[in-house]
Write a protein that holds these residues in place. Structure first.
Motif, PDB file in Angstrom:
ATOM      1  N   LEU A  79      98.658  32.745  43.951  1.00  0.00           N
ATOM      2  CA  LEU A  79      99.186  33.313  45.198  1.00  0.00           C
ATOM      3  C   LEU A  79     100.688  33.078  45.313  1.00  0.00           C
ATOM      4  N   ARG A  80     101.126  31.878  44.974  1.00  0.00           N
ATOM      5  CA  ARG A  80     102.565  31.573  45.015  1.00  0.00           C
ATOM      6  C   ARG A  80     103.313  32.482  44.031  1.00  0.00           C
ATOM      7  N   TRP A  81     102.768  32.667  42.836  1.00  0.00           N
ATOM      8  CA  TRP A  81     103.382  33.519  41.815  1.00  0.00           C
ATOM      9  C   TRP A  81     103.478  34.972  42.296  1.00  0.00           C
ATOM     10  N   LEU A  82     102.501  35.408  43.085  1.00  0.00           N
ATOM     11  CA  LEU A  82     102.495  36.774  43.618  1.00  0.00           C
ATOM     12  C   LEU A  82     103.442  36.947  44.809  1.00  0.00           C
ATOM     13  N   GLY A  83     104.014  35.868  45.288  1.00  0.00           N
ATOM     14  CA  GLY A  83     104.966  35.969  46.394  1.00  0.00           C
ATOM     15  C   GLY A  83     104.391  35.687  47.765  1.00  0.00           C
ATOM     16  N   PHE A  84     103.176  35.158  47.821  1.00  0.00           N
ATOM     17  CA  PHE A  84     102.605  34.783  49.112  1.00  0.00           C
ATOM     18  C   PHE A  84     103.269  33.498  49.596  1.00  0.00           C
ATOM     19  N   LYS A  85     103.362  33.360  50.904  1.00  0.00           N
ATOM     20  CA  LYS A  85     103.898  32.159  51.535  1.00  0.00           C
ATOM     21  C   LYS A  85     102.757  31.455  52.256  1.00  0.00           C
ATOM     22  N   PHE A  86     102.810  30.136  52.253  1.00  0.00           N
ATOM     23  CA  PHE A  86     101.797  29.333  52.921  1.00  0.00           C
ATOM     24  C   PHE A  86     102.334  28.926  54.290  1.00  0.00           C
ATOM     25  N   LEU A  87     101.554  29.229  55.327  1.00  0.00           N
ATOM     26  CA  LEU A  87     102.020  29.059  56.700  1.00  0.00           C
ATOM     27  C   LEU A  87     101.612  27.750  57.338  1.00  0.00           C
ATOM     28  N   ARG A  88     100.352  27.407  57.224  1.00  0.00           N
ATOM     29  CA  ARG A  88      99.865  26.219  57.912  1.00  0.00           C
ATOM     30  C   ARG A  88      98.534  25.796  57.305  1.00  0.00           C
ATOM     31  N   THR A  89      98.107  24.614  57.669  1.00  0.00           N
ATOM     32  CA  THR A  89      96.817  24.088  57.229  1.00  0.00           C
ATOM     33  C   THR A  89      95.843  24.166  58.402  1.00  0.00           C
ATOM     34  N   VAL A  90      94.635  24.642  58.117  1.00  0.00           N
ATOM     35  CA  VAL A  90      93.566  24.686  59.123  1.00  0.00           C
ATOM     36  C   VAL A  90      92.301  24.104  58.494  1.00  0.00           C
ATOM     37  N   ASN A  91      91.428  23.599  59.325  1.00  0.00           N
ATOM     38  CA  ASN A  91      90.161  23.085  58.826  1.00  0.00           C
ATOM     39  C   ASN A  91      89.129  24.201  58.841  1.00  0.00           C
ATOM     40  N   ALA A  92      88.414  24.320  57.728  1.00  0.00           N
ATOM     41  CA  ALA A  92      87.396  25.361  57.595  1.00  0.00           C
ATOM     42  C   ALA A  92      86.221  25.071  58.515  1.00  0.00           C
ATOM     43  N   LEU A  93      85.448  26.105  58.779  1.00  0.00           N
ATOM     44  CA  LEU A  93      84.287  25.970  59.649  1.00  0.00           C
ATOM     45  C   LEU A  93      83.062  25.462  58.910  1.00  0.00           C
ATOM     46  N   GLY A  94      83.120  25.442  57.586  1.00  0.00           N
ATOM     47  CA  GLY A  94      81.975  25.029  56.780  1.00  0.00           C
ATOM     48  C   GLY A  94      81.787  23.522  56.746  1.00  0.00           C
ATOM     49  N   PRO A  95      80.835  23.080  55.921  1.00  0.00           N
ATOM     50  CA  PRO A  95      80.540  21.647  55.824  1.00  0.00           C
ATOM     51  C   PRO A  95      81.770  20.838  55.434  1.00  0.00           C
ATOM     52  N   GLY A  96      82.004  19.755  56.133  1.00  0.00           N
ATOM     53  CA  GLY A  96      83.115  18.865  55.825  1.00  0.00           C
ATOM     54  C   GLY A  96      84.425  19.222  56.484  1.00  0.00           C
ATOM     55  N   ASN A  97      84.491  20.391  57.139  1.00  0.00           N
ATOM     56  CA  ASN A  97      85.743  20.828  57.778  1.00  0.00           C
ATOM     57  C   ASN A  97      86.937  20.634  56.848  1.00  0.00           C
ATOM     58  N   LEU A  98      86.824  21.094  55.610  1.00  0.00           N
ATOM     59  CA  LEU A  98      87.857  20.879  54.593  1.00  0.00           C
ATOM     60  C   LEU A  98      89.115  21.685  54.895  1.00  0.00           C
ATOM     61  N   PRO A  99      90.270  21.192  54.446  1.00  0.00           N
ATOM     62  CA  PRO A  99      91.534  21.882  54.736  1.00  0.00           C
ATOM     63  C   PRO A  99      91.739  23.139  53.886  1.00  0.00           C
ATOM     64  N   PHE A 100      92.176  24.186  54.546  1.00  0.00           N
ATOM     65  CA  PHE A 100      92.531  25.456  53.919  1.00  0.00           C
ATOM     66  C   PHE A 100      93.974  25.767  54.299  1.00  0.00           C
ATOM     67  N   TYR A 101      94.666  26.486  53.428  1.00  0.00           N
ATOM     68  CA  TYR A 101      95.992  27.000  53.752  1.00  0.00           C
ATOM     69  C   TYR A 101      95.871  28.441  54.231  1.00  0.00           C
ATOM     70  N   GLU A 102      96.574  28.780  55.295  1.00  0.00           N
ATOM     71  CA  GLU A 102      96.742  30.172  55.673  1.00  0.00           C
ATOM     72  C   GLU A 102      97.912  30.705  54.862  1.00  0.00           C
TER      73      GLU A 102
END
Length: 154
Positions: A124-147
């Motif tokens: 994603l970084r190579w394609l030019g996407f930017k990472f905005l913020r970290t959010v916790n997923a709704l699934g088991p463990g509420n693991l961190p995801f990047y938007e």
């Protein structure tokens, strides 16, 4: 050698049991119903769902963009098998062209990615996407995801 075509229902059945472990972990962390359901939803909800096939016409990955409720914004997604690694150079070369095609209908491409999915983060970084913020997923463990987001030059 990799080519693309519009996705077919049988692509879901073939690809679902072959998804990369990192993609399966990401689906689980997001609270998905599973690989097959996620791919079926991708086919059903995407404006155009594309399958990447190998020289034997077998699916190695699928991707698309699901329209959001906001005009010009689409949720881009990609799920693939380990076979992508065998065609890494060709895959990377074509990825930028595929993104430009997706941007024709959606000037803003966005979604969330599991922070553990390092291959997707680098891609994603190579394609030019930017990472905005970290959010916790709704699934088991509420693991961190990047938007992440990519805005086309308009």
């Amino acid at each position: 050698m990799l080519e693309t075509r519009r996705s077919l229902p049988e692509d879901v059945t073939y690809l679902a049991p072959r998804l990369r472990d990192a993609d399966l972990r990401e689906l689980q962390a997001a609270g998905s119903a599973g690989a097959e359901q996620s791919l079926q939803d991708g086919v059903r909800l995407s404006k155009d769902c594309i399958t990447i096939i190998n020289e034997d016409d077998k699916p190695v990955a699928m991707f698309g963009v699901c329209p959001s409720f906001e005009i010009d914004v689409g949720y881009v997604w990609f799920l693939g098998s380990d076979e992508i690694k065998q065609n890494k150079t060709r895959f990377l070369r074509h990825s930028k062209r595929w993104m430009e095609t997706l941007h024709q209908d959606f000037p803003v491409l966005t979604n969330f990615v599991d922070q553990r999915n390092t291959a997707h983060l680098l891609w994603l970084r190579w394609l030019g996407f930017k990472f905005l913020r970290t959010v916790n997923a709704l699934g088991p463990g509420n693991l961190p995801f990047y938007e992440f987001v990519r805005i086309s030059n308009v």
